[in-house]
Design a protein around this motif. Structure first.
Motif, PDB file in Angstrom:
ATOM      1  N   THR A 128     -38.155  98.925 100.264  1.00 38.62           N
ATOM      2  CA  THR A 128     -38.920 100.163 100.150  1.00 38.62           C
ATOM      3  C   THR A 128     -40.151  99.844  99.305  1.00 38.62           C
ATOM      4  O   THR A 128     -40.033  99.285  98.212  1.00 38.62           O
TER       5      THR A 128
ATOM      6  N   ASN B  46     -30.809  96.069  99.220  1.00 42.60           N
ATOM      7  CA  ASN B  46     -31.848  97.095  99.181  1.00 42.60           C
ATOM      8  C   ASN B  46     -32.676  96.873  97.929  1.00 42.60           C
ATOM      9  O   ASN B  46     -32.121  96.812  96.831  1.00 42.60           O
TER      10      ASN B  46
ATOM     11  N   THR C 208     -36.672  97.790  95.962  1.00 42.18           N
ATOM     12  CA  THR C 208     -37.931  98.525  95.926  1.00 42.18           C
ATOM     13  C   THR C 208     -38.988  97.599  95.362  1.00 42.18           C
ATOM     14  O   THR C 208     -38.801  97.021  94.292  1.00 42.18           O
TER      15      THR C 208
ATOM     16  N   ASN D 263     -33.372  95.449 103.224  1.00 42.70           N
ATOM     17  CA  ASN D 263     -34.214  96.646 103.286  1.00 42.70           C
ATOM     18  C   ASN D 263     -35.135  96.708 102.078  1.00 42.70           C
ATOM     19  O   ASN D 263     -34.672  96.689 100.944  1.00 42.70           O
TER      20      ASN D 263
ATOM     21  N   ASP E 227     -39.763  99.980 104.527  1.00 42.99           N
ATOM     22  CA  ASP E 227     -39.998 101.429 104.454  1.00 42.99           C
ATOM     23  C   ASP E 227     -41.244 101.651 103.618  1.00 42.99           C
ATOM     24  O   ASP E 227     -41.265 101.385 102.423  1.00 42.99           O
TER      25      ASP E 227
ATOM     26  N   THR F 239     -43.320 101.037  97.155  1.00 44.18           N
ATOM     27  CA  THR F 239     -43.933 102.120  96.382  1.00 44.18           C
ATOM     28  C   THR F 239     -45.051 101.526  95.553  1.00 44.18           C
ATOM     29  O   THR F 239     -45.189 100.309  95.464  1.00 44.18           O
TER      30      THR F 239
END
Length: 107
Positions: A75, A49, A51, A73, A100, A77
């Motif tokens: 994410t 995971n 970001t 995964n 995501d 931002t």
């Protein structure tokens, strides 16, 4: 038979030379793996995971392959920055990721 074995070994060695493994799913590690990969090669990204707050710039024709949907995964931002910048690398491919975008697009 010896010739067949030599060809098989050469094919395996050539295939492994085209694949580079990223340490993790961060933009910095994937960028380093892209740099180390030959054009037409593959960057294998392990499960995890991460970001991303910056754009992943793909500087050559490569396949960036995650460990599978639900396994690698990302994410996103950081506002309005694009997720990926393929520039002129028309034959690049991204596969095997869950992305995501929650909170990544403003305006």
């Amino acid at each position: 038979m010896k010739l067949f074995k030599a060809i098989l070994i050469a094919a395996v060695l050539c295939r492994s030379a085209l694949a580079t493994v990223a340490v993790d799913c961060s933009v910095a590690e994937i960028t380093s793996a892209i740099t180390a990969t030959s054009p037409g090669g593959t960057v294998d990204v392990p499960a995890g995971n991460c970001t991303w707050t910056t754009t992943l710039t793909v500087s050559k024709n490569v396949t960036i392959k995650g460990a599978g949907i639900g396994n690698t995964n990302i994410t996103i931002t950081g506002g309005t920055s694009p997720l990926l910048d393929f520039g002129t690398t028309a034959n690049s491919r991204l596969t095997g990721f869950t992305i995501d975008l929650t909170g990544s697009i403003t305006g």
